[in-house]
Design an enzyme around this catalytic site. Structure first.
Site, short mmCIF file in Angstrom:
data_model
loop_
_atom_site.label_atom_id
_atom_site.label_comp_id
_atom_site.label_asym_id
_atom_site.label_seq_id
_atom_site.Cartn_x
_atom_site.Cartn_y
_atom_site.Cartn_z
N ILE A 469 57.58 30.08 70.69
CA ILE A 469 58.03 30.08 71.80
C ILE A 469 58.60 28.54 72.13
O ILE A 469 58.87 28.18 73.12
CB ILE A 469 57.36 30.81 73.00
CG1 ILE A 469 56.07 29.97 73.06
CG2 ILE A 469 57.34 32.29 72.53
CD1 ILE A 469 55.34 30.64 74.37
N ILE A 649 43.05 17.75 69.49
CA ILE A 649 44.36 17.83 69.43
C ILE A 649 44.74 18.17 68.05
O ILE A 649 44.76 17.41 67.23
CB ILE A 649 45.07 16.65 70.00
CG1 ILE A 649 44.60 16.30 71.40
CG2 ILE A 649 46.61 16.54 69.88
CD1 ILE A 649 45.25 17.30 72.31
N ASN A 651 48.00 18.25 66.85
CA ASN A 651 49.27 17.54 66.35
C ASN A 651 49.84 16.65 67.58
O ASN A 651 50.06 17.28 68.72
CB ASN A 651 50.24 18.55 65.87
CG ASN A 651 51.70 17.95 65.55
OD1 ASN A 651 51.98 16.90 66.06
ND2 ASN A 651 52.23 18.38 64.43
N LYS A 721 41.55 23.14 73.17
CA LYS A 721 41.80 23.94 74.45
C LYS A 721 43.31 23.80 74.56
O LYS A 721 44.11 23.04 74.11
CB LYS A 721 41.12 22.71 75.41
CG LYS A 721 39.76 22.64 75.47
CD LYS A 721 39.54 21.92 76.66
CE LYS A 721 37.85 21.54 76.79
NZ LYS A 721 37.83 20.57 77.89
N GLU A 725 50.01 24.91 79.31
CA GLU A 725 50.28 25.12 80.54
C GLU A 725 49.59 24.10 81.45
O GLU A 725 49.24 24.33 82.96
CB GLU A 725 49.73 26.57 81.21
CG GLU A 725 50.89 27.56 80.52
CD GLU A 725 50.26 29.05 80.49
OE1 GLU A 725 50.64 29.72 81.49
OE2 GLU A 725 49.60 29.49 79.50
#
Lengths: 759, 340
Positions: A469, A649, A651, A721, A725
């Site tokens: 998305i 993380i 990337n 994580k 959002e």
């Protein structure tokens, strides 16, 4: 390395470019309405111009006279299929063509199908309805609303959290505030319009539609059409923006599928920008009352958060952000209550950080007010209230790097140079203000399946029914396989967005990277195990080595001592051309039904506040500078800095991009975005991008994202994580705080507009 | 979208002749069967939405007269050919230097893509973007005369506080026309009854009880040029546009200001207001209030009060009176402080 590709720090992956970047910028990425289909017919929707009543009569003759018209699907034509259901995979229980009752403005009253798009549009415009209209209820202050407690109305919102004795603590508090806040109606307005293309191959239905939930839709569409889910395929290879709007399927999909079956040819329906406001979901307006009490030392002893949310008459959509705000700081006591306010509106739905965007906005604006009431630096105020355990269930945080985020963002921003006095900072005719706020988002994960194949030629094919998305999930899934299999990313093809692939959960709740990468990790590790077994078997090239001494890199199995064997050779010794593994990942705490439910399109979410051992959240801190003209009061944002900690993380490039997009949206939520509801008619007024404002390039200036290193093995096997959002949570409160600092005006109702600062 | 006939005449008289054949003397240009199209950024949009319903389009883009595409700056002033694109004029060096209010008004309008398409004459004639006008399911006296006005008691934050009537309060959203009206521009038009000059100040009609009549033009009249006289106040001029976001938004309030100063004393002032009125709005009372005065914050404030003396607020747009005043004060002071 440059700004767009931050140098990875501890526990951060390489900033690989998106695997589909070239396709997207050269126009070769095919979005669902672009997918070529032969012999296609075009559908256009006709929608209601009232919000409440009944359709007494439809006049179809003018529409039928349009040259090229093929069919009109309307009342009666959907009677043989089931009504939609309001659930994760369905936006509403309203079956617009099952019933002549009008529940909201812009409700579908017919679908005109024609040989050309133009003819379909013309016919749809010529469909005229006679209504038995009733006076509708628009929103909070309209006559005719019904208010009900939200707890228990949604499986996602079970209870109003509380702790200790709020009333007593608030009464005794030395310093206290009691304030009300509000957030407006908002629509996602992804640039890619909503569309459905449906065609039947025998008894097999294929639907091309932008979707964040292909597996869920497959099952729900099959239920509505009363066919076997195995006969339905949802295809959605690229999605041009979703933000939650393409999570639940809307009633249009089944209507177009029925039209295609009646005609015996493919039908494509692209809804107009205007029609999307009524036929899709949206973020409903919310209201909040927050009370905070603290001692003179700044320690919060009492926190109460009451929320009110608008929903439709038939469906109880709840966001209920008090689960997060009630656990944000080390409050001594907590009282929360959420109410739903029913009105004659379409059913709201998920929109990027659905609970946190409105609720944390209210909390963080209140936190700034409280810091002012205490005469305390707002960063210091948050530091003082940093908890050891969350106040509701007294559970530890699996990790919490909020203070590190504040420290790093404050330094990069130059917070120390802020004169705390209101209105003290000026630049010529411009009032300067600085503010900050906390970002929080629950870390959840869901079951997921993936298939990975490594061939003797060194190519990898990764299949997973997740959804690109715009987050970069295709890239990070490929990156996970690349790291685990020692294969360069350009030898990896990643297939997603198709319900015929191994099922993945809905791409919502920021769970995709964690869930997909955990499944990919499991499949890759199974391939590694087979390769190691082959390499270390008797007569194998690394015979005698132990698995834990081995790693995969550059197409080779490398032993600790330096010996290595080409994967290609190992496969040859094993006498196989490829190793393919199908992995099903289920998170810790998953029920025995978890995988079955994944295939049924009803994935279990784990994490957030639900786990027994700890609560799981990602955190961030955002700092904003605003400038406000002393005459005309327009607000500009020259600078924004956000620091975020979100475990591993995958990337740094795609992570930064997600957080940056969130912060920009946060600025829009603070200053621009609002759907205006005409209170007389319960109708949306500004249904296009002319009047529904979002930030443009000129509104966004110096924007900095800091990725704070964090290690968290408790959240999921990938240690990830979700952060999709996180970036837009808190931003609006930081802007409101900065506006207060510049002007002394506390704006509590979003968006903050010129007129609020003129008085 | 309804079928229509599309014609591409190559000279002005042919274009007029076509329009003349398919319209009557009483037809409004925006309601006629045959309508002219240049950049199409306004008309094509409204045709798709069912707001405009011509069955014949007369495309002016093939007209051969080279003057239609030229900007000429002379000692007498500027002559803009009607088909010059907004973007081209916004970037014109002599305009930026000698007529900054014009260059500013164009630069701050629309988006780069739209400026590259839209013609100057079409821009002046752009129709309102009132939300209730744009969407055919609402009552609108301008779109369907006599049907009522949904905006009057509706969400009218964008609507006009000056020049409205009981029938219509739709705002004129353009920017360029404010700059033109401040500099006493005229338009040249050609129609079946010959050629004529119309002061820009007389081109647009306030709604009164006939909001469907938007301009003074006949349905077969084409604007061929816009002329701006060389005036002493052109050089010290600017356009200030206040809006919800930094770019690509309509003015909540704007001011076109041109000053001829003797020190800080006002010899001549020209003021036009945008975003607050139903037509490009010349604020003569404000100009007169400044005449011969020292321009400072109090005198600018008095002029702004004069400009909005007759303003009529509605539920959501009352702030435009205060904002309009402040916009004018700031524009006056910034114009005074320009280095020319």
């Amino acid at each position: 390395m440059d700004t767009a590709a931050p140098r990875p720090k501890e526990n951060q992956g390489q900033p690989l470019p998106r695997v589909d970047a070239r396709l997207k910028v050269t126009g070769q990425a095919h979005y669902p309405a672009d997918l070529p289909t032969a012999n296609i017919a075009y559908g256009a929707l006709a929608t209601s111009s009232i919000a409440k009543g009944k359709v007494a009569k439809l006049h179809l003759d003018d529409a039928r006279a349009v040259p090229g018209l093929l069919d009109i699907v309307t009342y009666g034509d959907m009677d043989t299929v089931e009504k939609p259901k309001f659930a994760n995979s369905g936006s509403t229980s309203i079956g617009p063509l099952h019933d002549r009752t009008i529940f909201h403005d812009g409700q579908i009253i017919a679908l005109a199908v024609a040989e050309t798009f133009e003819a379909a549009e013309e016919a749809a415009q010529l469909i005229r309805a006679e209504y038995d209209a009733e006076t509708p209820t628009a929103s909070f202050d309209s006559p005719g609303t019904a208010t009900i407690p939200a707890a228990g109305k949604s499986p996602l919102f079970k209870e109003d959290v509380k702790a200790g004795d709020f009333d007593a603590a608030y009464k005794e508090a030395a310093v206290k505030i009691d304030a009300r806040y509000s957030t407006p109606t908002q629509h996602h307005n992804p640039i890619e319009l909503f569309s459905t293309t449906a065609f039947w191959e025998g008894d097999q239905l294929i639907v091309h539609e932008p979707s964040q939930n292909v597996t869920g839709w497959k099952v729900e569409l099959a239920r509505q059409l009363k066919i076997d889910p195995a006969k339905v395929r949802i295809v959605s290879p690229f999605i041009g923006g979703a933000f939650g709007s393409k999570g639940p399927m809307t009633p249009r999909t089944a209507i177009v599928a029925v039209a295609a079956r009646r005609l015996g040819r493919p039908v494509r329906c692209v809804t107009s920008r205007m029609q999307a406001f009524g036929t899709q979901t949206y973020r409903a307006e919310t209201r909040h009352r927050i009370r905070i009490g603290a001692g003179k030392d700044g320690r919060i002893t009492a926190f109460a958060h009451e929320g009110w949310e608008v929903t439709s008459r038939p469906d109880s959509y709840v966001v209920g952000g008090t689960s997060a705000t009630g656990r944000m700081y080390g409050y001594g006591s907590v009282l929360t209550h959420v109410s739903l306010v029913q009105a004659d509106r379409n059913t709201p739905g998920y929109m990027r950080s659905p609970p946190e965007t409105p609720y944390v906005y209210a909390l963080e604006n209140a936190m700034d007010e409280m810091a002012v009431a205490l005469g305390m630096d707002p960063v210091e105020f948050r530091r003082i209230n940093e908890p050891k355990t969350e106040p509701i269930g007294k559970k530890p945080f699996s990790s919490r790097s909020l203070i590190q985020c504040y420290d790093q963002a404050a330094e990069a921003f130059g917070w120390a140079k802020r004169d705390p006095k209101v209105g003290a900072m000026r630049d010529g005719d411009w009032l300067v203000g600085m503010g900050c706020a906390t970002a929080i988002y629950p870390t959840a994960v869901a079951p997921c399946a993936a298939r990975v194949r490594l061939t003797v030629d060194g190519d990898v094919r990764l299949q997973c029914g997740s959804h690109e998305i715009g987050t970069g999930v295709r890239t990070v899934a490929g990156q996970m396989a690349s790291e685990r299999l020692g294969v360069s990313i350009d030898r990896i093809s990643v297939e997603m967005g198709d319900s015929s692939l191994p099922p993945a959960p809905v791409s919502g709740g920021s769970i995709s990277t964690a869930s997909v990468c955990s499944a990919v990790l499991k499949a890759c590790d199974a391939i590694r195990a087979k390769l190691y077994a082959g390499a270390t078997a008797e007569g194998g090239p690394l015979a005698g080595s132990h698995n834990e001494e081995l790693d995969l890199a550059d197409g080779k199995i490398v032993a600790k001592g330096g010996a290595s064997a080409k994967v290609e050779d190992v496969l040859k010794t094993m006498q196989v051309g490829a190793i393919e593994e199908y992995a099903e990942f289920a998170p810790k705490g998953a029920t025995p039904e978890a995988l079955k439910k994944l295939y049924a399109g009803m994935p279990e979410f784990h994490g957030g506040e639900q786990d027994e051992d700890s609560v799981k959240y990602a955190f961030g801190a955002e700092f904003v500078e605003v400038r406000i003209n002393r005459y005309t009061r327009e607000i500009r944002v020259p600078r924004i800095v956000g620091a975020f900690a979100a475990g591993r993380i995958m990337n740094t490039r795609t992570a930064r991009s997600q957080l940056m997009g969130g912060m920009i949206w946060g600025i829009g939520q603070a200053l621009h975005e609002a759907t205006e509801v005409d209170s007389r008619y319960a109708r949306y007024v500004n249904r296009d991008l002319q009047d529904y404002l979002v930030p443009v390039n000129a509104d966004i200036n110096d924007l900095q994202v800091i990725l704070v290193p964090e290690v968290d093995h408790a959240v999921n096997p990938a240690g990830v994580k979700g952060l999709g959002e996180l970036g837009n949570v808190g931003t609006a409160a930081a802007v409101a705080s900065a506006v207060y600092h510049a002007t002394g005006k506390r704006i509590r109702d979003l968006p903050i507009r010129i007129e609020q600062l003129l008085v | 979208m309804r079928p229509f006939v599309y014609e591409q005449p190559t000279d002005i008289s042919a274009a007029v002749a076509i329009a003349s054949r398919f319209t009557t003397e009483d037809d409004q240009p925006t309601r006629a069967n045959a309508q002219f199209i240049a950049g199409g950024t306004n008309l094509a949009d409204y045709m798709k939405l069912g707001v405009a319903e011509p069955n014949r389009l007369v495309d002016l883009n093939r007209l051969k007269d080279p003057g239609l595409r030229q900007i000429r700056v002379t000692d007498e002033g500027i002559r803009f050919g009607a088909l010059v694109r907004m973007g081209e004029a916004a970037d014109h060096a002599e305009l930026k230097r000698g007529y900054p209010v014009i260059a500013d008004s164009l630069r701050l309008a629309a988006s780069g893509q739209i400026r590259n398409m839209a013609s100057l004459a079409g821009n002046v004639l752009q129709r309102t973007r009132c939300e209730y006008f744009r969407e055919t399911s609402w009552h609108c006296n301008k779109r369907v005369p006599g049907s009522g006005c949904a905006a009057m008691e509706g969400f009218n934050r964008q609507h006009a506080v000056l020049g409205g009537s009981d029938a219509c309060i739709a705002t004129y959203h353009g920017d360029f026309a404010q700059a033109l009206i401040a500099l006493d521009a005229v338009v040249r038009a050609e129609g079946s009854r010959g050629a004529r000059k119309i002061p820009l100040a007389k081109l647009h009609r306030q709604p009164r009880d006939t909001p469907e009549i938007e301009t003074d033009l006949a349905a077969d009249e084409i604007i061929t040029a816009i002329e701006v006289p060389a005036v002493p106040w052109a050089r010290r001029s600017l356009y200030l546009k206040i809006r919800d976001r930094e770019s690509y938004a309509f003015a909540l309030a704007s001011a076109a200001v041109a000053l001829d100063l003797d020190g800080d004393n006002v010899r001549e002032a020209r003021i036009a207001l945008g975003g607050v009125a139903t037509v490009p709005w010349r604020a003569k009372a404000a100009e007169e209030a400044l005449q011969g005065k020292t321009l400072d914050e109090p005198s600018a404030g008095a002029a702004a009060d004069a400009a909005f003396a007759g303003a009529e607020p509605r539920q959501h747009n009352a702030f435009k009176i205060e904002l309009g005043k402040r916009t004018l004060v700031r524009a006056l002071l910034e114009t005074r402080d320009m280095k020319v």
